[in-house]
Design an enzyme around this catalytic site. Structure first.
Site, PDB file in Angstrom:
ATOM      1  N   ASP A  72       0.848  -1.195   0.000  1.00  0.00           N
ATOM      2  CA  ASP A  72       0.000   0.000   0.000  1.00  0.00           C
ATOM      3  C   ASP A  72       0.883   1.244   0.000  1.00  0.00           C
ATOM      4  O   ASP A  72       2.029   1.204   0.457  1.00  0.00           O
ATOM      5  CB  ASP A  72      -0.850   0.050   1.287  1.00  0.00           C
ATOM      6  CG  ASP A  72      -1.989  -0.966   1.302  1.00  0.00           C
ATOM      7  OD1 ASP A  72      -2.337  -1.517   0.243  1.00  0.00           O
ATOM      8  OD2 ASP A  72      -2.535  -1.199   2.409  1.00  0.00           O
ATOM      9  N   ARG A  99      -1.275  -0.657  -8.487  1.00  0.00           N
ATOM     10  CA  ARG A  99      -2.643  -0.266  -8.151  1.00  0.00           C
ATOM     11  C   ARG A  99      -2.686   1.258  -8.240  1.00  0.00           C
ATOM     12  O   ARG A  99      -1.840   1.936  -7.651  1.00  0.00           O
ATOM     13  CB  ARG A  99      -2.987  -0.694  -6.728  1.00  0.00           C
ATOM     14  CG  ARG A  99      -4.339  -0.160  -6.244  1.00  0.00           C
ATOM     15  CD  ARG A  99      -4.500  -0.232  -4.728  1.00  0.00           C
ATOM     16  NE  ARG A  99      -4.522  -1.591  -4.230  1.00  0.00           N
ATOM     17  CZ  ARG A  99      -4.161  -1.919  -2.980  1.00  0.00           C
ATOM     18  NH1 ARG A  99      -3.748  -1.001  -2.133  1.00  0.00           N
ATOM     19  NH2 ARG A  99      -4.217  -3.165  -2.598  1.00  0.00           N
ATOM     20  N   HIS A 123     -14.087   3.819  -6.356  1.00  0.00           N
ATOM     21  CA  HIS A 123     -15.547   3.597  -6.363  1.00  0.00           C
ATOM     22  C   HIS A 123     -16.224   4.646  -7.228  1.00  0.00           C
ATOM     23  O   HIS A 123     -17.433   4.723  -7.287  1.00  0.00           O
ATOM     24  CB  HIS A 123     -16.105   3.689  -4.932  1.00  0.00           C
ATOM     25  CG  HIS A 123     -15.290   2.933  -3.947  1.00  0.00           C
ATOM     26  ND1 HIS A 123     -14.336   3.531  -3.153  1.00  0.00           N
ATOM     27  CD2 HIS A 123     -15.236   1.616  -3.669  1.00  0.00           C
ATOM     28  CE1 HIS A 123     -13.738   2.605  -2.424  1.00  0.00           C
ATOM     29  NE2 HIS A 123     -14.264   1.437  -2.717  1.00  0.00           N
TER      30      HIS A 123
HETATM   31  P1  FDA Z   1     -14.412   9.155  -4.081  1.00  0.00           P
HETATM   32  O1  FDA Z   1     -14.575   8.909  -2.629  1.00  0.00           O
HETATM   33  O2  FDA Z   1     -13.498  10.237  -4.540  1.00  0.00           O
HETATM   34  O3  FDA Z   1     -15.806   9.342  -4.705  1.00  0.00           O
HETATM   35  C1  FDA Z   1     -16.006   9.919  -6.001  1.00  0.00           C
HETATM   36  C2  FDA Z   1     -17.409   9.632  -6.512  1.00  0.00           C
HETATM   37  O4  FDA Z   1     -17.580   8.212  -6.668  1.00  0.00           O
HETATM   38  C3  FDA Z   1     -18.512  10.011  -5.588  1.00  0.00           C
HETATM   39  O5  FDA Z   1     -18.860  11.357  -5.698  1.00  0.00           O
HETATM   40  C4  FDA Z   1     -19.619   9.073  -6.051  1.00  0.00           C
HETATM   41  O6  FDA Z   1     -20.171   9.547  -7.241  1.00  0.00           O
HETATM   42  C5  FDA Z   1     -18.869   7.815  -6.348  1.00  0.00           C
HETATM   43  N1  FDA Z   1     -18.842   6.909  -5.172  1.00  0.00           N
HETATM   44  C6  FDA Z   1     -17.826   6.760  -4.305  1.00  0.00           C
HETATM   45  N2  FDA Z   1     -18.129   5.849  -3.368  1.00  0.00           N
HETATM   46  C7  FDA Z   1     -19.369   5.427  -3.643  1.00  0.00           C
HETATM   47  C8  FDA Z   1     -20.230   4.508  -3.039  1.00  0.00           C
HETATM   48  N3  FDA Z   1     -19.862   3.826  -1.951  1.00  0.00           N
HETATM   49  N4  FDA Z   1     -21.443   4.317  -3.588  1.00  0.00           N
HETATM   50  C9  FDA Z   1     -21.813   5.013  -4.690  1.00  0.00           C
HETATM   51  N5  FDA Z   1     -21.041   5.905  -5.302  1.00  0.00           N
HETATM   52  C10 FDA Z   1     -19.841   6.114  -4.805  1.00  0.00           C
HETATM   53  N6  FDA Z   1      -5.284   5.151  -0.695  1.00  0.00           N
HETATM   54  C11 FDA Z   1      -3.979   5.343  -0.436  1.00  0.00           C
HETATM   55  O7  FDA Z   1      -3.577   6.475  -0.162  1.00  0.00           O
HETATM   56  N7  FDA Z   1      -3.102   4.294  -0.451  1.00  0.00           N
HETATM   57  C12 FDA Z   1      -3.488   3.032  -0.775  1.00  0.00           C
HETATM   58  O8  FDA Z   1      -2.659   2.116  -0.790  1.00  0.00           O
HETATM   59  C13 FDA Z   1      -4.867   2.820  -1.070  1.00  0.00           C
HETATM   60  N8  FDA Z   1      -5.338   1.586  -1.379  1.00  0.00           N
HETATM   61  C14 FDA Z   1      -6.639   1.439  -1.827  1.00  0.00           C
HETATM   62  C15 FDA Z   1      -7.096   0.196  -2.272  1.00  0.00           C
HETATM   63  C16 FDA Z   1      -8.375   0.065  -2.784  1.00  0.00           C
HETATM   64  C17 FDA Z   1      -8.836  -1.261  -3.278  1.00  0.00           C
HETATM   65  C18 FDA Z   1      -9.219   1.215  -2.864  1.00  0.00           C
HETATM   66  C19 FDA Z   1     -10.589   1.125  -3.480  1.00  0.00           C
HETATM   67  C20 FDA Z   1      -8.791   2.419  -2.380  1.00  0.00           C
HETATM   68  C21 FDA Z   1      -7.521   2.544  -1.844  1.00  0.00           C
HETATM   69  N9  FDA Z   1      -7.084   3.763  -1.333  1.00  0.00           N
HETATM   70  C22 FDA Z   1      -5.752   3.919  -1.035  1.00  0.00           C
HETATM   71  C23 FDA Z   1      -8.063   4.842  -1.052  1.00  0.00           C
HETATM   72  C24 FDA Z   1      -8.177   5.808  -2.219  1.00  0.00           C
HETATM   73  O9  FDA Z   1      -6.985   6.526  -2.348  1.00  0.00           O
HETATM   74  C25 FDA Z   1      -9.336   6.795  -2.017  1.00  0.00           C
HETATM   75  O10 FDA Z   1      -9.117   7.523  -0.843  1.00  0.00           O
HETATM   76  C26 FDA Z   1     -10.714   6.150  -1.933  1.00  0.00           C
HETATM   77  O11 FDA Z   1     -10.837   5.056  -2.774  1.00  0.00           O
HETATM   78  C27 FDA Z   1     -11.812   7.174  -2.297  1.00  0.00           C
HETATM   79  O12 FDA Z   1     -11.709   7.586  -3.637  1.00  0.00           O
HETATM   80  P2  FDA Z   1     -12.648   6.983  -4.787  1.00  0.00           P
HETATM   81  O13 FDA Z   1     -11.934   7.151  -6.066  1.00  0.00           O
HETATM   82  O14 FDA Z   1     -12.998   5.584  -4.427  1.00  0.00           O
HETATM   83  O15 FDA Z   1     -13.977   7.790  -4.818  1.00  0.00           O
END
Ligand code: FDA
Length: 283
Positions: A109, A160, A203
């Site tokens: 990570d 990743r 997500h």
């Molecule tokens: P974000 O939270 O920015 O959401 C953007 C949009 O997506 C929302 O406005 C909505 O439209 C949609 N959305 C999001 N969640 C939803 C839900 N539950 N239901 C419906 N719609 C939704 N970070 C890090 O710093 N180091 C690491 O090693 C990792 N490892 C890691 C592994 C995995 C498998 C994941 C998924 C994430 C990480 N992260 C991470 C965390 C990552 O950096 C980040 O903070 C989160 O994933 C949030 O960003 P998202 O892109 O998921 O959507």
């Protein structure tokens, strides 16, 4: 479990190895693979590092015995990075070697920016020795990450890509979501074109749709990437992608040190707080 850990259950599979393995079994039935994470970070003494390393060795053996579809994810500060880079490398060699014995894989990570350089350096050391056993994470909110993605693509290293979960200053990190998404897309393109295997960790529906569309248009083999989501989030969407023939992996954390992980999830999205409160009534 106490009240807080009860709330954390929305994002954490449980406190024990068995609970982690059980959660993966359930995911596997729905066609979703996993990466198991023994919660813990910023360990400051060797005794605690040894305990964390032992728990990963045990986890890798348990995954082998249970015959479940799961690799492991860990943090270098859990494996002694704060104690010393050489020390941490020694611990990591043992863990990755164990993973290789079970035909498994260790994802490192990415943590806060104080650790980026050292994490990448240590990863490259490990990757040169265990090219099939270890992968890294890059965060699209960091200005440096597009360049890092180019370097990793040249090595064909497994990466990743995520947005990044830590609070970083404007001098080194994009704050605007459009910039973070633009950087994310550019990194994914560079890595996939370079031949790296890419974990699409998000997500974000806009990014998910873009990946489906772009990889289709460019004829990127589906074996070259997988969607990755966090345990407890967007479960339906994950199963849907799996049923469409995409590889999907859920990041499944378990263990007693769940607080920092839980707090990051709550800070990330106000809806996550709602999920947790709702689970008090419905789960
Ligand atoms: P974000 O939270 O920015 O959401 C953007 C949009 O997506 C929302 O406005 C909505 O439209 C949609 N959305 C999001 N969640 C939803 C839900 N539950 N239901 C419906 N719609 C939704 N970070 C890090 O710093 N180091 C690491 O090693 C990792 N490892 C890691 C592994 C995995 C498998 C994941 C998924 C994430 C990480 N992260 C991470 C965390 C990552 O950096 C980040 O903070 C989160 O994933 C949030 O960003 P998202 O892109 O998921 O959507």
């Amino acid at each position: 479990m106490g009240t807080l850990s009860f709330l954390a259950r929305r994002f954490v599979a449980g406190e024990t190895l068995e609970e982690g393995i059980d959660a993966v079994r359930t995911l596997n039935v729905g066609g979703v693979m996993a990466t198991l994470d023994v919660l813990g970070e910023n360990v400051s003494n060797e005794r605690e590092v040894e305990a964390a390393a032992a728990s990963y060795i045990e986890l890798l053996r348990a995954i082998g015995r249970a015959k479940i579809q799961s690799n492991v994810s860990l943090k270098l500060t859990q494996m002694g990075l704060d104690i010393g880079e050489d020390y941490c490398l020694g611990v990591m060699r043992r863990i990755v070697a164990e993973a290789m014995q079970h035909n498994n894989f260790v994802r490192i990570d990415m943590e806060g920016s104080a650790y980026t350089e050292r994490t990448l350096h240590l990863f490259q050391e490990l990757y040169s020795k265990f090219p099939n056993g270890v992968g890294i994470v890059l965060q699209s909110y960091l200005h440096r990450s597009e360049e890092d993605a180019r370097k990793m693509a040249l090595l064909r290293a497994p990466v990743r890509v995520c947005k990044g979960a830590y609070k970083e200053p404007t001098s080194i990190a994009y704050q605007d979501m459009d910039d973070i998404r633009r950087s994310y897309r550019s990194m994914v393109e560079v890595l996939l074109k370079g031949g790296s295997h890419v974990g699409i960790a998000t997500h974000d529906e806009r990014l998910l749709r873009w990946v489906v569309e772009w990889t289709g248009k460019e004829n990127v083999p589906r074996s070259q990437f997988e969607f990755q989501m966090l345990y407890g989030l967007r479960r339906k969407r994950a199963r849907e992608l799996a049923s469409q023939g995409y590889a999907v992996r859920s990041y499944v954390p378990f263990g007693t040190h769940w607080l920092p992980y839980f707090v990051r999830r709550l800070r990330e999205r106000k809806e996550n707080i709602f999920f947790v409160l709702k689970s008090l009534v419905t789960d």
